[in-house]
Design an enzyme around this catalytic site. Structure first.
Site, PDB file in Angstrom:
ATOM      1  N   ARG A 240      39.370   7.177 -44.945  1.00  8.70           N
ATOM      2  CA  ARG A 240      38.184   7.588 -44.202  1.00  8.70           C
ATOM      3  C   ARG A 240      37.401   6.348 -43.813  1.00  8.70           C
ATOM      4  NH1 ARG A 240      39.721  11.847 -43.227  1.00  8.70           N
ATOM      5  NH2 ARG A 240      38.818  13.886 -43.577  1.00  8.70           N
ATOM      6  N   GLU A 269      33.188   6.426 -36.503  1.00  9.39           N
ATOM      7  CA  GLU A 269      34.159   6.737 -35.441  1.00  9.39           C
ATOM      8  C   GLU A 269      33.688   7.953 -34.629  1.00  9.39           C
ATOM      9  OE1 GLU A 269      37.512   7.393 -38.183  1.00  9.39           O
ATOM     10  OE2 GLU A 269      37.477   9.504 -37.608  1.00  9.39           O
ATOM     11  N   HIS A 287      42.563   7.850 -35.602  1.00  9.55           N
ATOM     12  CA  HIS A 287      42.551   8.907 -36.639  1.00  9.55           C
ATOM     13  C   HIS A 287      43.664   9.941 -36.384  1.00  9.55           C
ATOM     14  CE1 HIS A 287      39.706  11.038 -39.688  1.00  9.55           C
ATOM     15  NE2 HIS A 287      40.963  11.373 -39.906  1.00  9.55           N
TER      16      HIS A 287
HETATM   17  C1  GLV Z   1      42.274  13.991 -41.804  1.00 15.33           C
HETATM   18  O1  GLV Z   1      41.673  12.973 -41.776  1.00 15.33           O
HETATM   19  C2  GLV Z   1      42.265  14.865 -42.931  1.00 15.33           C
HETATM   20  O2  GLV Z   1      41.457  14.671 -43.855  1.00 15.33           O
HETATM   21  O3  GLV Z   1      43.067  15.812 -42.950  1.00 15.33           O
END
Ligand code: GLV
Length: 331
Positions: A240, A269, A287
């Site tokens: 993250r 982000e 991401h």
């Molecule tokens: C994506 O970042 C998730 O947490 O599934």
């Protein structure tokens, strides 16, 4: 009987919306507009459930304004957009989407590690810019994956998947640090050795971050931690944004106190720290670690399954605050 009302807060697979429409009165957001908290709160008025993704913050303020809300199903394994404690107090069930994305995300972690250590995107940019005029002995020479020491910070299911790939696919020595140590069987299955965070930082040739974001993991990798790493080391973040201090990382990459980084997630982000954008020794992706089509569909269906189960009186598949269910069924 009137169907329960749900809000699908972001665009999602049409077939998943069609499934949900068999059970619910659905308001969806196929235009994929990014709503402010005020807009989200307004849309949630009168809704019994919500289908959310990583960006919708469900906090005490939203909950207080939406007393009818009973469940929020996140189409993500990470759920730092939920204030789970506040949801529990409000009697709102929280669910996430674990397991179905584990192997896909571990694949991507490895892909990003390899692209970063072997300078794949940097060299492609060079080639596309027409700068490749001759073979050279050290042209984009990077660091090896096979036989190197792979460090993993956060040894949940995805971390374990990365460890197995490293140990069994690439003959790497795997070390890890986690809030709690794995049991001996799991450590043997992953061929991974537990070390302190300091030893992990100082010893890893390649360090992959897979820990959940929480206030305690905020800037878990900052200037002090980066200073402990080898100047030849690679850092990969598929966890993250906010776990890494992006400004400190950009400084370390610029000063080459570490060699390279691969980042799929960023503080704030989709905005990216401008200092990162100015560097060649960082691979940047938007991401997408869980983004294979079958896996994203499985994640969406799992969120839908949680909503359907909850409203048909079945146990939700992946609850985060099962205490809410206990009080629901005992009352
Ligand atoms: C994506 O970042 C998730 O947490 O599934």
């Amino acid at each position: 009987m009137a169907l329960p009302k749900i809000l699908i807060a972001r665009a999602v697979f049409p077939e998943v919306i069609a499934r949900l429409e068999q059970h619910f009165e659905v308001e969806s957001n196929q235009a994929d507009t990014i709503w402010s908290q005020a807009e989200l709160t307004a849309r949630l008025q009168g809704k019994d459930g919500a289908f959310t993704t990583t960006g919708e913050r469900i906090d005490a303020q939203v909950l207080a304004a939406c007393p009818q809300l009973k469940i929020c199903a996140n189409m993500a394994v990470g759920y730092n957009n939920f204030d789970v404690a506040a949801m529990t107090v409000a009697g709102v069930l929280a669910t996430n989407a674990p397991d179905v994305l584990t192997e896909t995300t571990a694949d991507f972690g490895f892909a990003l590690l390899m692209a970063t250590a072997r300078r794949i995107t940097e060299s492609e940019h060079f080639l596309r810019a027409g700068k490749w005029t001759k073979w050279r002995y050290d042209l984009f020479a990077g660091s090896d994956i096979h036989g190197a020491t792979l460090g993993i910070l956060g040894m949940g299911r995805i971390g374990q998947g990365i460890a197995r790939r490293g140990a069994f696919g690439f003959g790497m020595k795997v070390i890890y640090h986690n809030r709690s140590r794995l049991d001996a069987t799991l450590e043997a299955e992953c061929k991974a050795a537990y070390v302190s965070k300091e030893e992990l930082l100082a010893t890893a040739d390649h360090l992959v971050l897979v820990l959940p974001y929480s206030p305690t993991s905020h800037h878990a990798i900052g200037a002090a931690e980066l200073a402990l790493m080898k100047p030849t080391a690679t850092l990969v973040n598929i966890a993250r944004g906010g776990i890494v201090d992006d400004a400190a990382l950009a400084a370390a990459l610029r000063d080459q106190t570490i060699a390279a980084a691969g980042l799929d997630v960023f503080e704030g982000e989709p905005a990216i720290h401008p200092d990162l954008l100015a560097l060649d020794n960082v691979v940047l992706t938007p991401h997408i670690a869980s983004a294979s089509l079958p896996t994203r569909l499985a994640m969406a269906n799992l969120a839908a399954d949680n909503l359907i189960a909850f409203f048909t009186g079945q146990p939700p598949l992946t609850p985060l605050n099962a205490a809410v269910l206990a009080s629901r069924y005992s009352s």
